[in-house]
Motif scaffolding. Structure first.
Motif, mmCIF file in Angstrom:
data_model
loop_
_atom_site.group_PDB
_atom_site.id
_atom_site.type_symbol
_atom_site.label_atom_id
_atom_site.label_comp_id
_atom_site.label_asym_id
_atom_site.label_seq_id
_atom_site.Cartn_x
_atom_site.Cartn_y
_atom_site.Cartn_z
ATOM 1 N N ARG A 20 -55.738 19.922 2.114
ATOM 2 C CA ARG A 20 -54.836 18.904 2.656
ATOM 3 C C ARG A 20 -55.546 17.581 2.929
ATOM 4 O O ARG A 20 -55.008 16.505 2.599
ATOM 5 N N TRP A 21 -56.745 17.621 3.501
ATOM 6 C CA TRP A 21 -57.442 16.362 3.796
ATOM 7 C C TRP A 21 -58.091 15.792 2.534
ATOM 8 O O TRP A 21 -58.201 14.576 2.396
ATOM 9 N N ALA A 22 -58.490 16.665 1.626
ATOM 10 C CA ALA A 22 -59.016 16.185 0.352
ATOM 11 C C ALA A 22 -57.934 15.446 -0.430
ATOM 12 O O ALA A 22 -58.210 14.445 -1.107
ATOM 13 N N ILE A 23 -56.703 15.928 -0.343
ATOM 14 C CA ILE A 23 -55.588 15.264 -1.027
ATOM 15 C C ILE A 23 -55.405 13.845 -0.491
ATOM 16 O O ILE A 23 -55.265 12.880 -1.260
ATOM 17 N N VAL A 24 -55.429 13.702 0.838
ATOM 18 C CA VAL A 24 -55.310 12.366 1.441
ATOM 19 C C VAL A 24 -56.476 11.478 1.001
ATOM 20 O O VAL A 24 -56.285 10.315 0.628
ATOM 21 N N THR A 25 -57.682 12.034 1.022
ATOM 22 C CA THR A 25 -58.874 11.255 0.664
ATOM 23 C C THR A 25 -58.814 10.769 -0.775
ATOM 24 O O THR A 25 -59.044 9.590 -1.054
ATOM 25 N N VAL A 26 -58.542 11.684 -1.696
ATOM 26 C CA VAL A 26 -58.542 11.317 -3.112
ATOM 27 C C VAL A 26 -57.468 10.267 -3.403
ATOM 28 O O VAL A 26 -57.716 9.289 -4.121
ATOM 29 N N MET A 27 -56.287 10.434 -2.849
ATOM 30 C CA MET A 27 -55.224 9.457 -3.096
ATOM 31 C C MET A 27 -55.573 8.102 -2.484
ATOM 32 O O MET A 27 -55.308 7.052 -3.082
ATOM 33 N N ALA A 28 -56.215 8.096 -1.308
ATOM 34 C CA ALA A 28 -56.619 6.833 -0.687
ATOM 35 C C ALA A 28 -57.722 6.153 -1.487
ATOM 36 O O ALA A 28 -57.703 4.923 -1.675
ATOM 37 N N VAL A 29 -58.694 6.936 -1.969
ATOM 38 C CA VAL A 29 -59.798 6.364 -2.742
ATOM 39 C C VAL A 29 -59.295 5.776 -4.060
ATOM 40 O O VAL A 29 -59.718 4.693 -4.480
ATOM 41 N N LEU A 30 -58.382 6.478 -4.726
ATOM 42 C CA LEU A 30 -57.844 5.946 -5.979
ATOM 43 C C LEU A 30 -56.958 4.735 -5.728
ATOM 44 O O LEU A 30 -56.909 3.813 -6.546
ATOM 45 N N ALA A 31 -56.250 4.717 -4.607
ATOM 46 C CA ALA A 31 -55.499 3.515 -4.240
ATOM 47 C C ALA A 31 -56.452 2.343 -4.042
ATOM 48 O O ALA A 31 -56.200 1.224 -4.510
ATOM 49 N N LEU A 32 -57.565 2.597 -3.360
ATOM 50 C CA LEU A 32 -58.607 1.574 -3.184
ATOM 51 C C LEU A 32 -59.119 1.084 -4.532
ATOM 52 O O LEU A 32 -59.254 -0.133 -4.766
ATOM 53 N N ALA A 33 -59.409 2.026 -5.431
ATOM 54 C CA ALA A 33 -59.939 1.654 -6.750
ATOM 55 C C ALA A 33 -58.959 0.774 -7.520
ATOM 56 O O ALA A 33 -59.353 -0.225 -8.133
ATOM 57 N N PHE A 34 -57.679 1.108 -7.499
ATOM 58 C CA PHE A 34 -56.700 0.336 -8.258
ATOM 59 C C PHE A 34 -56.463 -1.042 -7.631
ATOM 60 O O PHE A 34 -56.254 -2.016 -8.354
ATOM 61 N N VAL A 35 -56.505 -1.132 -6.307
ATOM 62 C CA VAL A 35 -56.385 -2.446 -5.670
ATOM 63 C C VAL A 35 -57.570 -3.325 -6.066
ATOM 64 O O VAL A 35 -57.405 -4.498 -6.420
ATOM 65 N N MET A 36 -58.778 -2.755 -6.012
ATOM 66 C CA MET A 36 -59.970 -3.516 -6.400
ATOM 67 C C MET A 36 -59.939 -3.891 -7.883
ATOM 68 O O MET A 36 -60.302 -5.003 -8.260
ATOM 69 N N ASN A 37 -59.484 -2.968 -8.716
ATOM 70 C CA ASN A 37 -59.466 -3.219 -10.160
ATOM 71 C C ASN A 37 -58.430 -4.273 -10.538
ATOM 72 O O ASN A 37 -58.717 -5.220 -11.282
ATOM 73 N N LEU A 38 -57.205 -4.120 -10.046
ATOM 74 C CA LEU A 38 -56.117 -4.999 -10.469
ATOM 75 C C LEU A 38 -56.180 -6.375 -9.805
ATOM 76 O O LEU A 38 -55.725 -7.360 -10.384
ATOM 77 N N SER A 39 -56.761 -6.451 -8.621
ATOM 78 C CA SER A 39 -56.897 -7.775 -7.989
ATOM 79 C C SER A 39 -58.016 -8.573 -8.628
ATOM 80 O O SER A 39 -58.029 -9.805 -8.544
ATOM 81 N N GLY A 40 -58.951 -7.889 -9.271
ATOM 82 C CA GLY A 40 -60.078 -8.562 -9.912
ATOM 83 C C GLY A 40 -61.395 -8.361 -9.183
ATOM 84 O O GLY A 40 -62.434 -8.835 -9.641
ATOM 85 N N GLN A 41 -61.386 -7.650 -8.066
ATOM 86 C CA GLN A 41 -62.622 -7.470 -7.287
ATOM 87 C C GLN A 41 -63.696 -6.735 -8.096
ATOM 88 O O GLN A 41 -64.865 -7.137 -8.102
ATOM 89 N N THR A 42 -63.308 -5.652 -8.764
ATOM 90 C CA THR A 42 -64.291 -4.878 -9.526
ATOM 91 C C THR A 42 -64.800 -5.664 -10.722
ATOM 92 O O THR A 42 -65.997 -5.645 -11.027
#
Length: 551
Positions: A406-428
């Motif tokens: 259950r907590w791994a599910i929250v973590t993975v979804m939050a981390v991938l949300a972070l990755a996509f925000v960084m990727n699509l905004s141009g940060q990465t």
């Protein structure tokens, strides 16, 4: 519509890169230094990345939130979908008692934990990586090691460190196939180049595993087994990727390396020491055994041999997994399964890159039948039949899996949300473009870019999608080999796998250490950085004095 900008801070790429790095640095500080629970650290870092995307990069709030939702969805499907079903298979073997049978079978090969770590974490983990990838080997091998008497923390660390050299060819070489697609370079050529880099890592990883289990004494006593495992794996991975088949590189290498170690221990046994005997120590020299672990290990030594039928059933789930994945790779079957694949632009998300071209990251692929997660689900149903498990008990095991993760599910979804925000905004991309300005020295930095991508996304495939084209552009600007720089992105990326919050969460959940991701991170980060330094040196040498290694 949002158009990415790479230098929003005063028109300076360096200053913009410094700001863009904040969410990622914060995440690792919260995990490693503050010892914060992974899901909390991930949500905080996600919030910071959203603020930077909106306030610094000027990304509209709606577009930013949509980027996060796409990332969270990608985190669940396909990544968590694979892990959940893989752990379910494991839970069913526990429910029926066949996991204990499997443990005793592995113990019969060798009851030396150093040898067990090499066979299970490295060779068997490589086979799971070859077939499924996406966290499956970490989830499965860590619990297998724990069942053999390893402490949970030690089991998680071994599984993560072992999951390095095989990653670039994982999931039937999906990372390399993706790299070829985004760079427009032949996948076979890229696979051949990666096959001249990651085998170097494979030579050292088994030795590192026995070092983690039993320190320098472990290396001194068991180096023949660790060395033969690494050498056989390296030679097989190189030969298969260069002369036979890129997708089969890990399959061949894992099977041959395991067979080599099993054959060796038939005629040679390492020098025994009380600290490595499972009846005395559960987790290796670095951990003192608890009475519970010592008692359980003591029982292991006196258990009666299992019936042959029970042993066959214990191995059946893994044979079924291999069979299902192999059948699904048959071209005719794969083509049929592709009929249930749907690709679409994420609703409402409209992003173009700095050149005005639509971003490929907004396209979401729902491959319902070709994803390893669904194939693992099918393998799970067949396992239920093979183990003679009733439907209610199988559903109970599935519920236990969801509760465990259950907590791994929250973590993975939050981390991938972070990755996509960084990727699509141009940060990465800002970070990558800044590093690509290093000129000829970029040959040394190229693996770091892949490492960064995997640390953020948890996936070598995603890192190749993100930075593959940038590597080729930087290579052209610096007069370097396109093939070498693109391959170095994938080879360097495999070393970010063990520190990715996504994989840390999977490992912690698998061994029952929810909330202890920071402890695992501190145990693996130096190995990640050390191997990365080795890969950077190799990439630099292959760009100069070892240029003959580049196909």
């Amino acid at each position: 519509m949002y158009q990415q900008v790479l230098d929003p801070v005063g028109g300076s790429l360096a200053l913009s890169a410094a700001v863009a790095a904040i969410p990622l640095l914060l995440l690792f500080v919260l995990l490693g230094a503050v010892k914060m629970t992974a899901w909390v650290a991930s949500l905080i870092s996600l919030a910071v990345s959203i603020v930077i995307a909106v306030a610094v990069y000027g990304m509209p709030v709606g577009q930013t939130l949509l980027a996060g939702t796409e990332g969270a969805a990608f985190g669940f499907f396909p990544i968590l979908w694979i892990v959940i079903n893989a752990i379910w298979v494991y839970q069913m073997t526990v429910e029926t008692g066949h996991f204990d049978v499997l443990r005793r079978s592995f113990s019969s090969v060798s009851d030396d934990q150093r040898i067990q770590a090499v066979i299970i974490a490295f060779s068997f983990g490589a086979l799971l990586e070859a077939l499924a990838g996406f966290g499956t080997p970490v989830a499965v091998t860590s619990v297998m090691l724990m069942a053999l008497g390893f402490r949970p923390l030690k089991a998680a660390v071994l599984a993560l460190v072992a999951n390095t050299a095989p990653v670039a060819f994982g999931a039937m070489a999906t990372p390399i196939i993706t790299l070829g697609r985004v760079t427009e370079l032949p996948a076979d050529t890229l696979g051949a180049m990666v096959g001249r880099q990651t085998p170097i890592l494979a030579l050292f990883v088994p030795l590192v595993l026995v070092l983690i289990v039993d320190g320098r004494r472990g290396v001194r006593d068991t180096w023949p087994a660790a060395l033969i495992c690494g050498v056989v794996f390296a030679v097989a991975q190189y030969a298969t990727s260069n002369f036979l088949s890129v997708p089969l590189a890990d399959v061949v290498a894992s099977l041959l390396s395991a067979a080599a170690v099993v054959a060796l221990v038939r005629v040679w046994q390492p020098r025994r020491s009380p600290e490595t005997h499972p009846a005395v120590v559960a987790g290796g020299a670095a951990d003192e055994p608890t009475p519970e672990f010592a008692a359980r290990a003591g029982r292991v030594a006196h258990e009666e041999p299992d019936a042959r039928a029970d042993v066959v059933r214990a191995y059946a789930p893994y044979g079924i997994i291999i069979a299902v994945f192999v059948v699904c790779q048959i071209p005719a079957v794969k083509h049929l399964l592709d009929g249930a694949t749907f690709a679409f632009t994420w609703p409402g998300l409209n992003v173009v890159d700095a050149d005005g071209d639509p971003s490929s990251l907004t396209k979401f692929t729902l491959n319902l039948l070709t994803t390893p997660g669904t194939q693992m689900l099918v393998a799970g149903v067949l396992t239920m039949v093979a183990l003679r498990l009733s439907v209610p008990r199988a559903l109970k095991a599935y519920g236990a899996t969801l509760h465990q993760l259950r907590w791994a599910i929250v973590t993975v979804m939050a981390v991938l949300a972070l990755a996509f925000v960084m990727n699509l905004s141009g940060q990465t991309i800002t970070l990558g473009t800044w590093m690509a300005g290093a000129g000829g020295a970029f040959a040394l930095l190229s693996p770091i870019l892949g490492w960064l991508g995997v640390a953020v996304t948890g996936s070598d495939t995603s890192a190749n999608s993100l930075f593959g084209a940038l590597q080729v552009t930087a290579a052209n600007q610096a007069g370097l080999s396109e093939v070498l720089m693109a391959a170095s992105n994938s080879s360097g990326g495999v070393l970010g796998k063990m520190i990715s919050p996504q994989n840390l969460a999977i490992a912690a959940a698998a061994v029952g250490l929810n909330g202890k991701e920071g402890d695992i991170f501190r145990r693996v980060v130096l190995w990640s950085l050390g191997f990365l330094a080795l890969m950077c040196i190799l990439s630099g040498l292959q760009a100069s004095v070892l240029s003959w290694m580049v196909p």
